[in-house]
Enzyme design. Sequence first.
Site, PDB file in Angstrom:
ATOM      1  CG  ASP A 112     -19.624  77.778  56.447  1.00 10.94           C
ATOM      2  OD1 ASP A 112     -19.714  76.867  55.618  1.00 10.94           O
ATOM      3  OD2 ASP A 112     -18.545  78.126  56.964  1.00 10.94           O
ATOM      4  CE  LYS A 113     -19.074  70.363  57.989  1.00 14.55           C
ATOM      5  NZ  LYS A 113     -18.038  70.174  59.017  1.00 14.55           N
ATOM      6  NE  ARG A 162     -16.170  62.405  57.953  1.00 14.57           N
ATOM      7  CZ  ARG A 162     -16.189  61.484  57.004  1.00 14.57           C
ATOM      8  NH1 ARG A 162     -16.947  60.417  57.126  1.00 14.57           N
ATOM      9  NH2 ARG A 162     -15.448  61.623  55.919  1.00 14.57           N
ATOM     10  N   GLY A 199     -19.318  73.562  51.959  1.00 16.00           N
ATOM     11  CA  GLY A 199     -18.490  73.012  50.891  1.00 16.00           C
ATOM     12  C   GLY A 199     -17.938  71.652  51.273  1.00 16.00           C
ATOM     13  CG  ASP A 226     -15.935  80.673  59.541  1.00 12.65           C
ATOM     14  OD1 ASP A 226     -14.921  80.220  60.053  1.00 12.65           O
ATOM     15  OD2 ASP A 226     -16.536  80.092  58.610  1.00 12.65           O
TER      16      ASP A 226
END
Length: 1136
Positions: A404-405, A601, A682, A824
């Site tokens: 997962d990120k 980002r 997600g 997590d």
Amino acid sequence: MTQSPPHHPPLGGDESRVDSRTIYVGHRPSTTEAFIPPKFCDNRIVSSKYTVWNFLPKNLFEQFRRIANFYFLIIFLVQVIVDTPTSPVTSGLPLFFVITVTAIKQGYEDWLRHKADNEVNKYPVTVLENGRRMGTESEKIKVGDVVEVNEDETFPCDLILLQSTRDDDTCFVTTASLDGESNHKTHYTVPDTEKDLDSLSATIECEQPQPDLYKFVGRMHIYKTDREPEIRSLGPENLLLKGATLKNTQRICGVAVYTGMETKMALNYQGKSQKRSAVEKSINAFLLVYLCILVSKALVCTTLKYVWQSKPGQDEPWYNQKTQREKETNLYLKMFTDFLSFMVLFNFIIPVSMYVTVEMQKFLGSFFITWDRDFYDPEIQEGALVNTSDLNEELGQVEYVFTDKTGTLTQNNMEFIECCIDGFQYKYRDAVSELDGFSATDGPVSKLQEKAGKEREELFLRALCLCHTVQVKEPTGRGQDHTDSMAGCPPPHEQTGFIASSPDEVALVKGAMRYGFTFLGMESKKMKIMNRSNAIETYDLLHVLNFDPVRRRMSVIVRSKSGDALLFCKGADSSIFPRVRQEEVEKIRVHVERNATEGYRTLCVAYKKLSPEEYARADADLQAARLALQDREEKLIAVYNQVEAGMTLIGATAVEDRLQEEAAETMEALQGAGIKVWVLTGDKMETAKSTCYACRLFQRGTELLELTVRTLEDGVRKREERLHDLLLEYHKKAVQDVPPTKPGGNRGWSKPSQDFGFIIDGASLSMVFNSSESSSSHYKNLFLQICQNCTTVLCCRMAPLQKAQIVKMVKCSKGSPITLSIGDGANDVSMILEAHVGIGIKGKEGRQAVRNSDYAIPKLKHLKKLLLGHGHLYYVRIAHLVQYFFYKNLCFILPQFLYQFFCGYSQQPLYDAAYLTMYNICFTSMPILAYSLLEQHICVEVLLDNATLYRSIAKNAMLRWVPFFYWTLLGVFHGLLFFFGVRFLFGNPALQANGQVFGNWSYGTIVFTVLVFTVTFKLALDTRHWTWINHFVIWGSLCFYVIFSFFWGGIIWPFLKQQRLYYVFAHMLSSASAWLVIVLLILLSLLPDILLVVLRKPLGPHARQRQAGESGAGGAKSSAQPLLMRTFSDESNTVV
């Protein structure tokens, strides 16, 4: 009723129910029709596997499905029914022990699941019934109930929002347990609903339950007396999902639309299935080989017995007459019972005790992970946790890691780094106290230390303060408002609470604060900001043009005090650059590209002044599009694109999502170990992509292949045609045109031109999986081949169930690679359960992932040691344990088989019953157990420094057929040597000092003594890491054997009918010949191992470490060899 709702095909693909459901709000029917209450499932959640009634039969059935357990049950029954040479206790006791221990363990795990279910199902909730607030339990909620939820409570089922205590009819929720995002999302009440819900008469028509978290289609019919029913469109912004938490809103009321196992959260939950390791599969395969050896031995002995007895005088000699009953027994029945007796006699070749030892090794070995101090995290004051000890060795076989990120690779903690205004770089430094920031520039842009004009700076900072959906957190329990505390100067950003749908929005607002512009909040559609002069400016918020993954930008239209309508827009560079003047782009592009390569980002900021005519037209178009029931999204996007044309570019921002500690180093080590890393998140694509660059999963030379909604938007062709073309194009590029690489090669050694990264989003993935029957498998194969040829794959905007689908696809691909999932949040539970090994991170977002995982670690950085250190050693230990067990049992039973040729195939045991029972339980079990817990063939530091060593054991290298046959041949060689060596000794009849001869029990005891000493010394030679425990169990086992043999034969035991070994052992040791043959045979058996030690040149620890690195780099083939020929060697120098 008015017209029927539009047809919404279910997204699940296999939905066979009616397309829509009708729900009566508060169970009140509309007056115009007869009321038949529809039936829906209740609100109970069930994740347990057993009940009190079915536990015993179901658990026993599952256990006896294991080939070994079933086999030992059959043998036990044969021993009970047929008159066999050995007692049923020899196989019954170990079997009972294994079955009982496993049943207790699985029963306890299921009891914990029942407990967790009860906590959820018995949770107290408030339901509004006939104007009264009724307290009830969560499991009793029915579809149509109006439920009240207070701040910080979790929604008990999927609700349509009807009422909120906030003035603007919104509420904020966090969905951390669903999609891992801890930011606040805004949801809206259905417009024009009655303030008094008791008098509301309405029906809701919506689609049937389906797992997509981001999609919901429905409509609400509101009935009012003497009026036509009003129709309101419902979308995902009106739906509150079970598992999400209400934030910053005192109270809401909503109507239940999906309950229990039909909620989106439950539909995304993957049931927990029994995980089995690859080692267990290897054991089963080896077991079948040994089963064949056993059956063939029994067949040979049975056949030869009847061939031998067919000779005259052999069947019934004068000294052994048959009884009347034996004469009357059917010949074929006698042959069958003889066959079964031989099976029981040779049964010890299949080691039941191996399963007990393996269970103990896994259980005790798992404590080393729990006790490892390197896994202790002082922040949460916890270490690692082992939920499933069955998979320890699987940690050494991982080929794919799915991570997962948010919260796993990153801390989900965005920080404003720098911005660029008109090509001038502004970097914030805490050391300087000026409010207006500081400027530095990139070389080619302008002279150093220059700044943009003041007007431009302020316009940019206003854009940051206005172009967002951030809310100032309402103060709790304090008298003064946040705005009061900001009257003088901007407070430190820690003291200001912001709520937003994305953490980078908060970072930008806090960034503007650093340069003197503070966002004070919004009251009844008026946004307040405080400028550098501490003056408060007020703007009317007219429209928000929401962010979406296709447009990749968001805008706001505001009206200033002077009456000007201004549009501020921020978004990805690829989305903003085509909509502004090209001469403005170049000076900003340099900064954006530099920031992106640094892993930040980046967002670009633009604005546009709207004339009154332009605004009036935009306002009318937006209102019309928002009320559309058909194609609402497409109409809105068309208006957005029209309004956001011809803007002026002001600048760009760089925000950093802090990576987890040592995230990049961990990912690099995993890739060095030959493990492929896939990121399943997600989150939005841009954020995830910059994280992949920061983690070094994507390098500067990586060519990215993108399969997302954006690349599928062609305008001319259908999406499916475009999907097909892109898949073929990428397949040609990544698979067909790439020259084949050597096995074990990784991206570190490949040319940059061969280095690909693949990006796909949830919508494109569902097209790949759910396209028409004929093309679906073709698309899947193309997709899988492209992914397998890429160094890293990034899947973004994933629903939890899609994460599990990806893992399942790779898991079931050719070669069945071992997969590991790490996450997590509760949104990662499905993929954690689907993968061979599931790892939960003890993050800040609840403990669902930890509860459902096989292992839990405090931080991502601990994954490196868990796999490269513990995983490697566990695999080597258990592989050696399995091979050694089969080897020592073959040594044990082969002399028993050979003995039948010399005793008329009479099923005469070579060894005493006590030796048969205790060989595996007492004499040889403890040394291998200690070895399998403590062995370090290479010390942990070397394993962590040389990630390539992990490849040497990849693909089950030590449990393949070649090592298995090597150990089998070794067992055959030792068995033949023991039997015929002792027989050669017995060629001399007078072996005792008094001239008496040895009997058959002496013969068997000498063979058994040689056997016990040889297999124990063999293990001692294989041990490279000696501790006091190894010394104690190895020498202690041998001493115990000698002492036991003296006692067993030296005392008359009252419970024995006949005592075969009375003084046999003591007499045997009184013979010098017996001593000679025992020492000689042990030396001869171990001669190959001893020669290897003598002839091999010893190396120092540094040379060994260097050799370890080289052998690892050489791939699996070269370095599996020394592990195959396990001997005491130079490697003992490396461990302390």
